[in-house]
Structure formats: C-alpha cells, structure tokens
Design an enzyme around this catalytic site. Sequence first.
Site, PDB file in Angstrom:
ATOM      1  N   LYS A  88      -2.144 -30.217  -4.664  1.00  0.00           N
ATOM      2  CA  LYS A  88      -0.825 -30.777  -4.332  1.00  0.00           C
ATOM      3  C   LYS A  88      -0.092 -31.347  -5.545  1.00  0.00           C
ATOM      4  CE  LYS A  88      -1.018 -31.461   0.582  1.00  0.00           C
ATOM      5  NZ  LYS A  88      -2.415 -31.148   0.981  1.00  0.00           N
ATOM      6  N   GLU A 110       7.177 -37.072   2.950  1.00  0.00           N
ATOM      7  CA  GLU A 110       6.433 -37.181   4.201  1.00  0.00           C
ATOM      8  C   GLU A 110       4.954 -37.013   3.861  1.00  0.00           C
ATOM      9  OE1 GLU A 110       7.550 -34.316   3.072  1.00  0.00           O
ATOM     10  OE2 GLU A 110       5.735 -33.108   3.283  1.00  0.00           O
ATOM     11  N   SER A 377      -9.130 -25.319  -2.622  1.00  0.00           N
ATOM     12  CA  SER A 377      -7.885 -26.091  -2.758  1.00  0.00           C
ATOM     13  C   SER A 377      -8.101 -27.573  -3.037  1.00  0.00           C
ATOM     14  CB  SER A 377      -7.014 -25.911  -1.509  1.00  0.00           C
ATOM     15  OG  SER A 377      -7.727 -26.258  -0.337  1.00  0.00           O
TER      16      SER A 377
END
Length: 392
Positions: A88, A110, A377
């Site tokens: 991310k 968010e 990930s």
Amino acid sequence: MQPDSRGYFGDFGGRFVPEVLVAALAELEAEVQSAFASPAFWDEYHAILRDFVGRPSPVYAAQRYGRNNGGAALAFKREDLNHTGAHKINNTVGQALLARRMGKKRIIAETGAGQHGVATATVGAKFGIPVEVYMGALDVERQALNVYIMKLLGATVHPVEGGTRTLKDATNEAFRQWAARVDDTFYVIGSVVGAHPYPYIVREFQKVIGVEARRQCLEQFGRLPSDVVACVGGGSNAMGIFAGFLSDTNVRLWGVEAAGEGLESGRTAAAISAGSIGVLHGSRSYVLQTGEGQVMETHSISAGLDYPGVGPEHAHLKASGRAQYVPVTDSEALDAFFEFSRDEGIIPALESSHAIAFARKLAQERGPDDLILVNLSGRGDKDIAQVRNMRR
Ligand SMILES: *Cc1c(COP(=O)(O)O)cnc(C)c1O
C-alpha cells in the site's frame, strides 16, 4: 492500457459523482497528466521508494512450499518486506507527492482494517501534511492497534457511525468530506477503485511491482513466468503486478477473490465471481448487490479483501479474457497461512494467503518447466492475534 477520455476501461469505470467533485476530479486529472509526464516527478518517487520504502523488493523462489508433487516452481514477489509491511505504501507515497505538488494543506483517506490508513499516516508524517482518516466505527473497535499506530504517526481518526460501520461507509464519508472541502484537501484513495482518474493513478503507482518483477524473473530464472497470481480486494496489488506483464500475452494472469464461506453462502467478498455489474464509489464495475441494487454486506476472513466492489480495470480484464478470476475460501486461505509459515519461514498476510492457496493448486496442474509468480502483498504480523484465536 490507458482509460479513454471519459475514464473508461472498455465498458467499466467512469465518473459517477456529485457536481462538486466533477471539477475536483478534472483538476486532479490535469495535474496527474503533467506530473506523469515529468521525469523529475518519477525520479523523486523512485528515490523515496528506494530510501524510505526499501525497494526493489526481492523475488524469492520457494524452497519447500508446493514442491512436493513435482508441479511448477513457485516464486514470490516480496511486497511484505516494504516499510509498513505491504504494497500500500507504493501508492500513498505517489499520492502524497501529488498532494504536495497541488499545494493541498490536508490529506484525507478511508480505511477498512487500517492498513491504508497507516500507510497514509506514514507519508503524512514524512511530508509534514496533516492526515485525517475515516474508518467505520465497528472497524475502529476491531482494529484498535492500527488506530493507535495512526495516532502515533500524528493522524486523526474519525469513526464513521452510518450503515454497517465498515469500509463501504468510511469510503462514502471520505467522499462527502472531500466534497465539503475540495479546495484545500487531497483525497488519497487506497485501491484501484473510485471515480476516474483514481483507478488509473493507483495502478500507475503500483505498477512498480510488476515492472521490477518482470526484470527480476528474466535475471534470476532466464524466463518470464508462465502464470502471475495475486489476491484481489479492490485490486491494487493485482493491477500493480499484472501491469508489468499485460503485453506478454503468453503469461496467464490470475486474480484471486475472497470467497469467504463460499460463493453461494451469502457470506462472501468475491465481487467478480458472485456479483453483478453496477456502480459503487463513483465507477461502474462488478458489485456485490441485491436484485434491487442494494449493496450487500460482505464477509472475508481477511479484512483487506472484505469490500463489495472491485476496480474497473479488473472488470475489463475479465471481459476481455486477458485475466481470469477465481475464488478461494476462508478455510483454504487459513490452511495456506499455516503451511506457508511452516514451509518457508515467512508469515504471509491473510490477504496474500488467498493467492498462495490458489498458486499451489495451479502448480499441481502445471509441469516442472512452468514458473508461477505470486504477489506476496503483505506480511502476516497484523493477523496473528486473529488467527491465534481460531485454530491449531
Ligand atoms: C489492503 C491489502 C490487500 C487488498 O487490497 P488490493 O487493493 O486488492 O491490493 C491485499 N493484501 C494486503 C497485504 C493488504 O494490506
């Protein structure tokens, strides 16, 4: 591919937003075009990824996991080794650079489980820009540690009380807050979702995963992988790794969705496999919805995949047949979480465990000359308290 001038990938995407946001999205689009055309912008982005995030992340050939039945070799792109423990941060670094370039005084985001909130709070601290995070009130209770980490990093966390008090409601609230203060606020979206140009922006910032991985496969194995596998929540880590291989048409691309308790159970988060076409959070794509178009409550063991929509470029890759989308259940992902930890000495995120579970099944169907590249990930440290209460 580039979205068309209206922000569509084939039949999917677009800009379904209230009037006030149309101008803000157009301003963002113009800024992005000039930033992306500037070598200095990309130089700074890559320098931060190198020195702050720790890129390039390695590609690692599995030693033991999945090697017992003579199937294909498995290799893992180690996004778990990035600063903050997942992919991310690649995106939040890029969007923070855009926010600074546009002179915005405040960043909002968010978050569901809190991973994107933490990655945004991290870059807010680094760039000295105040960050406000909108998070469903139920998630605030469930993810107390990430709430604390965001505060530690200087961010403000706003619990959102509406709806199911989860990610979907937090995203609605972030859009509302952005509409109320577009002049001085930059909205950092956490996946390849939302209105145009967000799906395109986030994909361009996650593309570094696929570009690096393609080069690393050629250097380390002397060939491209036969298959690339990634989990799909909103779809950013998958779009990032796929982007490196889209024009290698003999490399098969697999998106792994969270089936939850099963596609037919009503407790699932597999938007492509179990949903239908609709509009959510500003773009047209697959959505888990009732016949009347009411967005459904979703379920997945992994909070990062627990989202009722999916990015529009994935809907397009599905329609064109360039990528295939498959479901993996909670229970299969949990098995992979334990087995991968024991076999490789790497504790994967529950999200990534979905991709790992499918990759092993695929390896058994492929021959020993095939190479399956899996996007790992994120790391699983965040999931240990949850898993510990479940079994074994
Ligand atoms: C958030 C998250 C995901 C899901 O998001 P995508 O946008 O689909 O990539 C997957 N893995 C990890 C580790 C995450 O934190």
